[in-house]
Design an enzyme around this catalytic site. Structure first.
Site, PDB file in Angstrom:
ATOM      1  CB  SER A 243      -0.778  -0.060   1.220  1.00 48.16           C
ATOM      2  OG  SER A 243      -0.068  -0.098   2.427  1.00 48.16           O
TER       3      SER A 243
ATOM      4  CD  GLN B  31      -3.084  -2.379   2.895  1.00 47.17           C
ATOM      5  OE1 GLN B  31      -2.297  -2.831   3.668  1.00 47.17           O
ATOM      6  NE2 GLN B  31      -2.761  -2.902   1.583  1.00 47.17           N
TER       7      GLN B  31
ATOM      8  CG  ASN C 208      -3.137  -4.044  13.681  1.00 47.46           C
ATOM      9  OD1 ASN C 208      -2.762  -4.017  12.504  1.00 47.46           O
ATOM     10  ND2 ASN C 208      -3.730  -5.049  14.037  1.00 47.46           N
TER      11      ASN C 208
ATOM     12  CE1 TYR D 221      -5.589  -2.681   9.966  1.00 43.90           C
ATOM     13  CE2 TYR D 221      -4.972  -4.863   9.544  1.00 43.90           C
ATOM     14  CZ  TYR D 221      -5.202  -3.704   9.314  1.00 43.90           C
ATOM     15  OH  TYR D 221      -4.502  -3.389   7.950  1.00 43.90           O
TER      16      TYR D 221
ATOM     17  CB  SER E 296     -16.203  23.775 -28.697  1.00 39.45           C
ATOM     18  OG  SER E 296     -16.519  22.586 -29.711  1.00 39.45           O
TER      19      SER E 296
ATOM     20  CE  LYS F  65      -3.691   3.415   5.075  1.00 39.75           C
ATOM     21  NZ  LYS F  65      -4.722   2.515   5.751  1.00 39.75           N
TER      22      LYS F  65
ATOM     23  CB  THR G 232     -40.231  27.889  -5.830  1.00 42.58           C
ATOM     24  OG1 THR G 232     -41.247  28.650  -6.251  1.00 42.58           O
ATOM     25  CG2 THR G 232     -39.606  28.916  -4.533  1.00 42.58           C
ATOM     26  CG  HIS G 233     -41.809  24.421  -7.991  1.00 43.33           C
ATOM     27  ND1 HIS G 233     -42.043  23.060  -7.618  1.00 43.33           N
ATOM     28  CD2 HIS G 233     -42.177  25.438  -7.057  1.00 43.33           C
ATOM     29  CE1 HIS G 233     -42.720  23.267  -6.365  1.00 43.33           C
ATOM     30  NE2 HIS G 233     -42.952  24.666  -5.974  1.00 43.33           N
TER      31      HIS G 233
ATOM     32  CG  ASN H  24     -18.240  24.558 -23.722  1.00 43.29           C
ATOM     33  OD1 ASN H  24     -19.237  25.268 -24.173  1.00 43.29           O
ATOM     34  ND2 ASN H  24     -17.525  23.906 -24.604  1.00 43.29           N
TER      35      ASN H  24
HETATM   36  N1  ARG Z   1      -0.963  -1.209   6.011  1.00 43.44           N
HETATM   37  C1  ARG Z   1      -1.928  -1.379   7.016  1.00 43.44           C
HETATM   38  C2  ARG Z   1      -3.059  -0.454   6.996  1.00 43.44           C
HETATM   39  O1  ARG Z   1      -3.048   0.437   6.208  1.00 43.44           O
HETATM   40  C3  ARG Z   1      -1.532  -1.512   8.173  1.00 43.44           C
HETATM   41  C4  ARG Z   1      -0.819  -2.708   8.411  1.00 43.44           C
HETATM   42  C5  ARG Z   1      -1.450  -3.680   9.552  1.00 43.44           C
HETATM   43  N2  ARG Z   1      -1.490  -5.006   8.879  1.00 43.44           N
HETATM   44  C6  ARG Z   1      -1.611  -6.155   9.578  1.00 43.44           C
HETATM   45  N3  ARG Z   1      -1.115  -7.386   8.987  1.00 43.44           N
HETATM   46  N4  ARG Z   1      -2.104  -6.160  10.855  1.00 43.44           N
HETATM   47  O2  ARG Z   1      -3.990  -0.864   7.308  1.00 43.44           O
END
Ligand code: ARG
Length: 470
Positions: A36, A335, A123, A330, A290, A338, A168-169, A298
């Site tokens: 990630s 993950q 975690n 967890y 355009s 994000k 309105t409307h 536009n």
């Molecule tokens: N990269 C993970 C996250 O963003 C955090 C890692 C936790 N991983 C785990 N195997 N406990 O959630």
């Protein structure tokens, strides 16, 4: 034996921090699938800040020696410099930004780097990092909303005497001040700031010390960690602390509402800038042409804001759906929290910034608005209210006025163009003073209670807002 393990843990052989119990190396597909860093690399500063505070807490608990703490902190600071200068190199074996930083720390300071993670899990670490990150971002967003409000108030002030048809409307209804219409958005944005502020207050709790899920064996002072990181409180339940993402959902919800408001204003700007309305001219620098039709200008910026609003709602649904079936505590699903939140922040930030600049440059076509407000029977309610002042019950006044409106429409005139005799044909309560009631200015300025569109009220609100937003 311990030597070899230690070396393995430095990452220099490409093994992982958690590989002790594994017989096989991680498959390359799994490595790519689970990593990630592309997303969470933006948390590097928060991760390092959190690690330094953790390290100090471990020192205070007597788990680390003073010299160990100092070495780790120095290592972390130089890693931060590497990131700041764009020099940090990720490796394919770095699962996430947290592991990458720990791996690098061990490269820099040797096996001592392996002590950083004592009493901590990724975690609680990631729960901390996101909270630190969102805390700052929510402050930035609130400032952006406020700048946008200021641009709207400035535009309202510059055009404070201009009437427009209120709708309105999407049918012309009653005259209002253009400024009053713009200030409606300022009120919405005021509530948006309140929601961003609420989200910040609720997420401002320190989760470190929750470990993977159960808490920690080390005698740490969590309140001390919280003070170091400027949190007013610590989380009260370790299971909740590592699996709670309410604050991300709240953030996405608050941002969805901000974006919805931006989208409504965008829609109005698109309509108002059309040939059919011509209420406003958008600045050339904020429009596009355009490729085929040379005459086109536009309104792509408001269109894209309207268009991206769906994406932000999608992020909110994404988060809610991710969480709905998750058992405590967890799970790796988390993950996936994000990307949607980061994109919501980036998108709403950019939308606020560009709308602020656009509103600073929008040209309001006074003559067109004035003309629009004079047609369309916008003063019919004024005639009905006039009859009420003459003792006619409102329901009857409404009926009488409706018949007057129909007669005016049939002869293609406005109410004020009819003669007193004609009007008295509908009700003998009507006197000469009716004509003073049938003006746009009068209609606007009689709405003089708090919240009404009377010029005096609107100017007063502009002043209040200027003070509050400065
Ligand atoms: N990269 C993970 C996250 O963003 C955090 C890692 C936790 N991983 C785990 N195997 N406990 O959630």
């Amino acid at each position: 034996m311990i030597e070899r393990r230690e070396r393995g843990r430095t990452g220099s052989t490409g093994t992982k921090a958690w590989d002790g119990r594994f017989r096989e190396k991680t498959h390359r597909l799994v490595e790519a699938f689970t990593m990630s860093v592309e997303t969470d690399r933006r948390l590097y500063a928060q991760d390092i800040q959190g690690s330094i505070a953790h390290c100090k807490t471990m020192r205070k608990a007597g788990v680390l020696k003073a010299v160990e703490m100092a070495t780790i902190v120095r290592g972390l600071e130089s890693i931060k410099q590497e990131f700041n200068r764009g020099r940090f190199r990720f490796r394919p074996t770095d699962e996430d930004v947290h592991m990458a930083i720990e791996r690098r720390l061990t490269e820099l300071i040797g096996p001592l780097g392996g002590k950083l993670h004592t009493g901590r899990s990724r975690n609680d670490q990631v729960a901390l990092d996101i909270r630190l990150y969102l805390r700052d971002q929510l402050d930035v967003l609130r400032t952006r909303v406020q700048e946008f409000q200021r641009a709207l108030v400035a535009c309202a002030k510059a055009n404070r005497a201009v009437p427009m048809p209120g709708y309105t409307h999407l049918q012309r209804a009653q005259p209002v001040l253009f400024a009053h219409h713009l200030l409606a958005y300022v009120e919405m944005l005021e509530r948006d700031k309140g929601r961003l502020c609420d989200a910040r207050t609720r997420l401002n709790v320190m989760p470190l010390g929750s470990g993977a899920l159960a808490g920690t064996n080390y005698p740490i002072d969590r309140g001390y960690t919280a003070r170091l990181l400027d949190f007013p409180a610590v989380t009260a339940n370790s299971l909740d602390a590592v699996s709670d993402r309410d604050f991300m959902i709240e953030t996405a919800a608050a941002l969805s509402i901000v974006m919805m408001h931006l989208s409504r204003l965008s829609e109005e700007l698109i309509v108002w800038s059309s040939q059919e309305f011509r209420f406003v001219d958008l600045p050339d620098g904020f429009c596009t042409g355009s490729s085929m039709m040379p005459q086109k200008k536009n309104p792509d910026v408001p269109e894209l804001i309207r268009g991206r609003t769906g994406r932000i709602y999608g992020h909110l649904m994404n988060l809610l759906t991710t969480l709905k079936g998750l058992p405590l505590s967890y799970n790796r699903d988390l993950q996936e929290d994000k990307p949607p939140v980061f994109d919501a922040i980036d998108t709403v930030s950019a939308a606020l910034e560009i709308m602020t600049e656009l509103m600073r440059r929008v040209k309001v076509n006074h003559a067109v608005l004035q003309q629009a407000v004079e047609g369309g029977g916008l003063l019919a309610t004024e005639l009905a209210d006039y009859l009420v002042t003459r003792g006619v019950p409102f329901r009857d006044a409404h009926g009488i006025t409706g018949r007057v409106v129909r007669a005016a429409l049939e002869s293609k005139r406005e109410l004020a163009d009819m003669s007193l005799e004609e009007l008295r044909g509908f009700s003998d309560r009507i006197q000469k003073d009716v004509f003073a009631q049938l003006t746009v200015e009068g209609a606007i300025n009689r709405k003089a209670q708090v919240g009404g569109t009377a010029r005096r009220r609107v100017e007063q609100r502009i002043k209040e807002l200027e003070r509050a937003l400065s």
